[in-house]
Design a protein around this motif. Structure first.
Motif, mmCIF file in Angstrom:
data_model
loop_
_atom_site.group_PDB
_atom_site.id
_atom_site.type_symbol
_atom_site.label_atom_id
_atom_site.label_comp_id
_atom_site.label_asym_id
_atom_site.label_seq_id
_atom_site.Cartn_x
_atom_site.Cartn_y
_atom_site.Cartn_z
ATOM 1 N N LEU A 77 0.812 -1.210 -0.069
ATOM 2 C CA LEU A 77 0.066 0.049 -0.041
ATOM 3 C C LEU A 77 0.955 1.133 0.177
ATOM 4 O O LEU A 77 0.708 2.133 -0.698
ATOM 5 C CB LEU A 77 -1.148 0.097 1.306
ATOM 6 C CG LEU A 77 -1.995 -0.955 1.161
ATOM 7 C CD1 LEU A 77 -2.744 -1.038 2.640
ATOM 8 C CD2 LEU A 77 -2.943 -0.679 -0.009
ATOM 9 N N ASP A 78 1.906 1.192 0.736
ATOM 10 C CA ASP A 78 2.947 2.374 0.893
ATOM 11 C C ASP A 78 3.764 2.692 -0.355
ATOM 12 O O ASP A 78 3.839 3.797 -0.846
ATOM 13 C CB ASP A 78 3.957 2.221 1.850
ATOM 14 C CG ASP A 78 3.378 2.297 3.251
ATOM 15 O OD1 ASP A 78 2.407 2.723 3.698
ATOM 16 O OD2 ASP A 78 4.172 1.751 4.272
ATOM 17 N N ALA A 79 3.886 1.659 -1.137
ATOM 18 C CA ALA A 79 4.545 1.690 -2.576
ATOM 19 C C ALA A 79 3.183 1.939 -3.741
ATOM 20 O O ALA A 79 3.915 2.379 -4.813
ATOM 21 C CB ALA A 79 5.058 0.468 -3.064
ATOM 22 N N GLY A 80 2.100 2.053 -3.500
ATOM 23 C CA GLY A 80 1.263 2.140 -4.436
ATOM 24 C C GLY A 80 1.073 1.180 -5.658
ATOM 25 O O GLY A 80 0.839 1.645 -6.609
ATOM 26 N N LEU A 81 1.200 -0.083 -5.357
ATOM 27 C CA LEU A 81 1.331 -0.854 -6.302
ATOM 28 C C LEU A 81 -0.232 -1.531 -6.387
ATOM 29 O O LEU A 81 -0.666 -1.459 -5.355
ATOM 30 C CB LEU A 81 2.212 -2.362 -5.985
ATOM 31 C CG LEU A 81 3.421 -2.152 -5.666
ATOM 32 C CD1 LEU A 81 4.303 -3.414 -5.482
ATOM 33 C CD2 LEU A 81 4.158 -1.687 -7.136
#
Length: 1148
Positions: A494-498
């Protein structure tokens, strides 16, 4: 070749109304319109024209014809032969063939017009009343029948036959003799002929038309399937019968043995019987595994015996039935065993090396294992969550969502503290799975030995690999650990926006054997591929999967179990969901960098970087400066094979077949290749290898072509740059490699500004297309010495990307051989030495100075000395010179001209004959010639602009690359086997000795090996020297003016004998195979083919040469990446146009 007709073909291709995003272009090497092609490439590089999705570069019109007729099957052979070069996705050819079918006439007309300019002799087929001109395809154009309904591979018994109507290649069944007089015709040509044939010749009877073979009707096909199914069930019934018989006989023998013992002996035996009673489950499980191994062995041996004297078609049928029976038996046995064996079967279910029968059966185990009863599930929930679990969970009593190795999954509704309902799933562990797994870990060794016996050419010991896999499965037994890993992975993604989904864990319902999470509606990724979705959608899903794993492999945690049962796709959105986080690795920062180095080292084949990364993970190697060890380079090649660009499953299976055939030829010292390759599936590299292997197999099932290794490096390489303090450098992916930006192009003062501007623009274009990493280009006027261009561009290396300037020092590698020759020729000019002076007196003849300088000495070894010679000895010029003097030439001196990599050592011997030493002789020549080229690397203080390190090309293992390497590997194995035979000729023995001098030392000849401190500080005559492009050009111009005209003409005269063809060389040195030499000077054929230049190339594409013409030039083009020959050709072509080359080079 008519350029207009080629342009017409490309226009026809571009105008076809295909639905996909295609842009197919064809270029031929013999096309005269070079300038037009050059300008088109420039427009693409500058963004003024769209880049073609797929570009095919062919060497002749015949190659184009073979490709159009044979499609992808023909392309494989053409790639291996170097007749075809591919940029893009070869998989588009098959899709295009289907989409272009309605437009066949217009394409055939354009293609026929193009082919009509070829000079190949056509075949003429005569009918009774019609004469037709037909161009036959060469036999090499097809490896299997071109009939769409057949496609069987050609063998010794299934021969090739040309259709007399279209010239394509078929088997006997698809192109039988038809008509009167009989002639071979395929079905389509026979139908067309019957429709247009004229009246028969006078006096000849009208031949009865041969009936077209009828297509098999559905009933016969289903009857065949029923017969196969009956055979399988009958064979399995026989296996069950023998199982019961063996079990009964064992019980009877045991009872008889106990009854025959006396009472005292029974008393002694009773503890063992009691122990056997308590361990009966373990013993029965061992017996079941042993029975499974025994049955498979017997079935395989039986099939081998039955096939020994049968025709090829009958043998294929026997093996197909054998695989069907074994696959069904294996499935039934694994289902009854459960535990680890299901995990092993899940992994095997996507392996392209297995026949389809095994994949079809074992794929059922991905999520369709027999489930525990509902009563057992409720009992376990009571044990784990307490007797009141029903107050918080409503368990769906319908069918389970999935059942696999460790657990099964049910739909459920969870009740919150305030009564709110949360739909989700609950994962419940199978009964007794932990106990089964402990037994399976020890029993797995038995299965490993059986598999090793079945495929001995690929593996020498699989038992430890399977045991490591079993040990990894133990991590899945505690769902509390899995819940923590799944939560951590979800947060990082979620933090990486994948755009990848990991279900949210419901922590309130997590215990050691129970795990609750959100419900995700999706289908298995392999089922998604067969759900009628487009190739673009499949490509997007696979790209998400590979990018996700590229991110996690270089992040804090990665999933080691990506089999299709754990990968779901939402049909509506195409969103990827990753399940089952039991087998994971949590990575500390050093491990992340280690994986990044391993992937990058595999792309560049940099052994030392690979060893550095593996040591961080705990994998130890021998001393890299010690004796030759093939293990690391074999491990790199094995990893490149596992992570080759994805391809359809049939081609992937063919890769394994070809590899097994070559491995079957290994013998003697070359057996080390087999044992070295196995190291990547053992120890600390096992999780990485298992993960990337499964990802490749999943991508093959999706029938999508993607550069997998390149996509992994896209995540790790920027991370390494940032860690090393080069975060401002942007790494842009390009054609399976990278382009580092900005380019830092710079040009100095010039006497020809227009030429300098044109060349700088060309260098910028080459950099934008990813053809060069760092380069210098200097052009001098031969007569006046004026600097016409002094340009620099790019970066010094992949991991030290500082800008290249005109003062940056380059390693000129093998170009140093030319300056060594000039130093010796200067001694000849001074009458201190003669060309006929003998440097060695061998049994085959004397080796003279002339033969040593012209590569005709008969010494072919890449490195002299025995196979125990260490790398530190290789870097000792005195020791290597001593080994060369003691070594006999492999061929008679003067018999053949072939590049000798260590011939620079002869220059040292020649200097000694003139009562001097090499380094003073070199320095004296450079001083007289006005050059500044150094035999040893200057100190950092004397090179403020730094060094441009020679580095390998960073390339993904594409279909073209794999084909070429496989051909080279097979040639190496065949050459060494021929050379060791008792009947081997002198030439065959010489080729064997040359290849064995390279074996285990491949990394010594990789340019990256010279960047380490030991070789850089050593004297390596003929292998390295250091200078800028301007210094190099000035040294060559000075040599041309310093040597006497007579001696210069002698040095420019070819010394190639009329007899003796050069043999294939290792790929690092293959560029010198067809090279022609004078005395230290290489006779370079210019791109226009009308003249020759005099100079020398390096194995990475660097070149320094005197270019003849109306205005002779001296040019030095230095690159630091190992694939600079394409860039070299374009630079030389531009310089030739400027010089107006019209005079033969030797006249200079």
């Amino acid at each position: 070749m008519d350029a207009t007709k080629l342009e017409k073909l490309n226009e026809t291709l571009a105008a076809l109304p295909v639905r996909g995003d295609y842009n197919l272009q064809v270029f031929l090497a013999d096309e005269p319109a070079y300038l037009k092609t050059h300008q088109q490439r420039l427009r693409v590089a500058l963004g003024q024209a769209p880049s073609p999705r797929t570009t095919l570069r062919l060497d002749s019109a015949e190659t184009a014809q073979r490709l159009m007729a044979g499609g992808k099957r023909a392309a494989i052979g053409l790639l291996a032969q170097g007749k075809l070069r591919l940029e893009g996705d070869l998989g588009q050819l098959e899709e295009l063939r289907q989409e272009l079918a309605p437009h066949g006439p217009s394409l055939e007309q354009a293609a026929e017009a193009l082919m009509s300019s070829d000079t190949a002799d056509p075949k003429v087929c005569a009918a009774p009343a019609v004469s037709v001109l037909v161009r036959w395809l060469p036999n090499e154009a097809a490896d299997c029948c071109m009939s769409e309904s057949c496609g069987r591979a050609f063998t010794l018994l299934r021969r090739r036959h040309h259709c007399r109507g279209c010239g394509r290649i078929f088997c006997d069944a698809c192109a039988p003799p038809r008509g009167s007089p009989p002639e071979r015709r395929c079905g389509r040509c026979w139908s067309a002929r019957r429709g247009v044939s004229g009246p028969p010749a006078a006096g000849l009877p009208t031949p009865a038309p041969m009936p077209e073979p009828e297509a098999p009707i559905a009933k016969s096909q289903s009857t065949t399937e029923l017969l196969v199914e009956f055979h399988v069930e009958d064979a399995l019934n026989g296996v069950r019968f023998w199982r019961r018989g063996v079990f009964g006989l064992s019980l009877a023998a045991t009872a008889y043995l106990v009854a025959a013992l006396r009472s005292q002996e029974r008393l002694l035996l009773s503890p063992f019987l009691l122990l056997a009673f308590f361990l009966r489950r373990w013993l029965l499980r061992y017996a079941e595994v042993g029975w499974m191994c025994l049955v498979i062995l017997c079935k395989v041996l039986s099939a081998r015996m039955r096939c020994s004297q049968r025709p090829a078609l009958a043998a294929e049928a026997i093996w197909a039935l054998c695989h069907k029976v074994n696959a069904r038996f294996l499935f039934d046995t694994v289902v009854s065993l459960g535990g680890f064996w299901v995990k092993l079967a899940q992994t095997a279910s996507v392996m392209s090396a297995l026949p389809d029968a095994y994949v079809e059966e074992l794929s059922k185990l991905q999520d369709a294992m027999p489930a525990d009863s509902l009563e057992d599930v409720e009992a376990l929930l009571s044990q784990e969550l307490g007797p009141k679990w029903r107050e918080r969970i409503r368990l769906d009593t319908g069918p389970v969502l999935g059942s696999a190795t460790i657990a099964q999954v049910h739909r459920a509704t969870f009740l919150g503290p305030e009564g709110q309902e949360l739909p989700g799933v609950i994962k419940v562990q199978h009964r007794g799975v932990e106990e089964k797994l402990l037994v399976d870990i020890s029993a797995s060794v038995m299965m490993g030995r059986v598999l090793t016996w079945l495929i001995p050419h690929l593996f020498s010991d699989l038992s430890s690999t399977i045991q490591d896999t079993a040990e990894m499965s133990k991590a899945e037994l505690d769902f509390r650990v899995e819940a923590k890993s799944q939560t951590l992975a979800r947060e990082k993604i979620l933090d990486a926006g994948l755009d990848v989904l990991v279900p949210k864990v419901i922590e309130e319902f997590v215990t050691k054997r129970v795990l609750a999470m959100d419900f995700v509606k999706g289908v298995k990724i392999t089922e998604y591929a067969g759900a009628g979705v487009s190739k673009q959608q499949r490509t997007e899903v696979l790209a998400k999967l590979i990018n996700f794993y590229g991110f996690t492999l270089h992040g804090p945690i990665f999933n080691c179990d990506p089999h299709p049962g754990n990968l779901l796709v939402e049909k509506e959105t195409g969103r990827l969901c990753v399940l089952d986080w039991g087998q994971v690795r949590q990575l500390a920062q050093p491990e992340r960098f280690a994986y990044a180095k391993i992937f990058m080292a595999s792309m560049t084949e940099d052994v030392h970087l690979f060893v550095e990364g593996c040591k961080t993970l705990g994998f130890e190697f021998q001393d890299m400066d010690g004796k030759p060890d093939p293990t690391p380079i074999v491990m790199i090649n094995a990893l490149r094979f596992l992570l080759r660009d994805s391809r359809p499953i049939a081609q992937s299976r063919a890769d394994f077949v070809q590899l097994e055939q070559v491995f079957g030829k290994l013998d003697g010292e070359t057996k080390a290749i087999q044992t070295g390759g196995e190291q990547i599936v053992k120890g600390p590299l096992m999780p990485l290898t298992k993960t990337v292997s499964l990802l490749f197999e999943v991508s093959s099932r999706l029938d999508v072509s993607l550069p997998l290794m390149h996509m992994f490096v896209c995540h790790g390489y920027p991370m390494l740059l940032k860690e090393m303090g080069h975060g401002s450098v942007q790494a842009r992916p390009s054609q399976g490699s990278f382009v580092l930006e900005p380019s830092h192009a710079a040009g100095g003062a010039s006497a020809a500004p227009r030429l300098a501007a044109e060349l700088l623009q060309l260098l910028e274009e080459l950099h934008a297309r990813g053809r060069i990493l760092g380069a210098q280009l200097c052009v001098l006027d031969l007569e006046t010495g004026d600097t016409l261009a002094d340009l620099a561009l790019g970066h010094c290396s992949w991991l030290r990307p500082v800008p290249v300037t005109s003062k940056t020092i380059f390693n000129i590698l093998e170009i140093s051989k030319m300056f060594l020759a000039f130093s010796v020729l200067r001694l000849v000019d001074q009458k201190r030495l003669q060309l006929s002076t003998a440097l060695q007196d061998s049994a085959l003849g004397k080796v003279t100075v002339e033969q040593a300088l012209s590569h005709t000495s008969g010494h072919l070894k890449c490195a002299p000395g025995s196979s125990d010679l260490a790398f530190r000895d290789f870097c000792d010029a005195a020791r290597m010179g001593e080994e060369l003097r003691k070594e006999e030439p492999l061929l008679k001196p003067g018999l053949r001209q072939q590049y000798h990599h260590a011939c620079g050592l002869w220059s040292s011997e020649a200097c000694k004959k003139a009562r001097t030493e090499l380094e003073p002789c070199w320095s004296s020549f450079m001083e007289e010639a006005g050059g500044s080229v150094h035999l040893r690397a200057p100190s950092p203080a004397s090179a403020p602009a730094g060094f441009a390190e020679p580095v390998p090309q960073m390339r993904s293992p594409s279909l073209e690359d794999l084909s070429k390497r496989m051909v080279e590997f097979e040639h190496f194995v065949d050459a060494t086997n021929r050379g060791r035979a008792k009947t081997a000729s002198q030439a065959e023995k010489a080729e064997n000795a040359m290849w064995m001098s390279f074996f285990g030392r491949e990394h010594w000849f990789n340019p990256a090996a010279l960047n380490r401190e030991l070789p850089r500080s050593s004297l390596l005559p003929g292998l390295q020297a250091f200078a800028t492009a301007k210094d190099t050009a000035q040294a060559l111009r000075g040599a041309k003016r310093l040597l006497s005209p007579t001696l210069w003409r002698e040095a420019s005269r070819s010394r190639r004998p009329n007899a003796g063809e050069a043999t294939r060389m290792p790929h690092h040195l293959e560029c010198f195979r067809e090279a022609e030499w004078g005395l230290g000077l290489q006779l370079l054929t210019l791109p226009d083919g009308t003249a020759r230049a005099l100079g020398h190339c390096a194995s990475n594409g660097s070149v320094v040469a005197v270019l003849p013409g109306a205005r002779p030039l001296v040019a030095a083009f230095l690159v630091n990446r190992s694939d600079g020959f394409d860039a070299q050709k374009e630079v030389l072509a531009a310089l030739v146009r400027h010089a107006g080359a019209t005079e033969p080079a030797a006249s200079g």
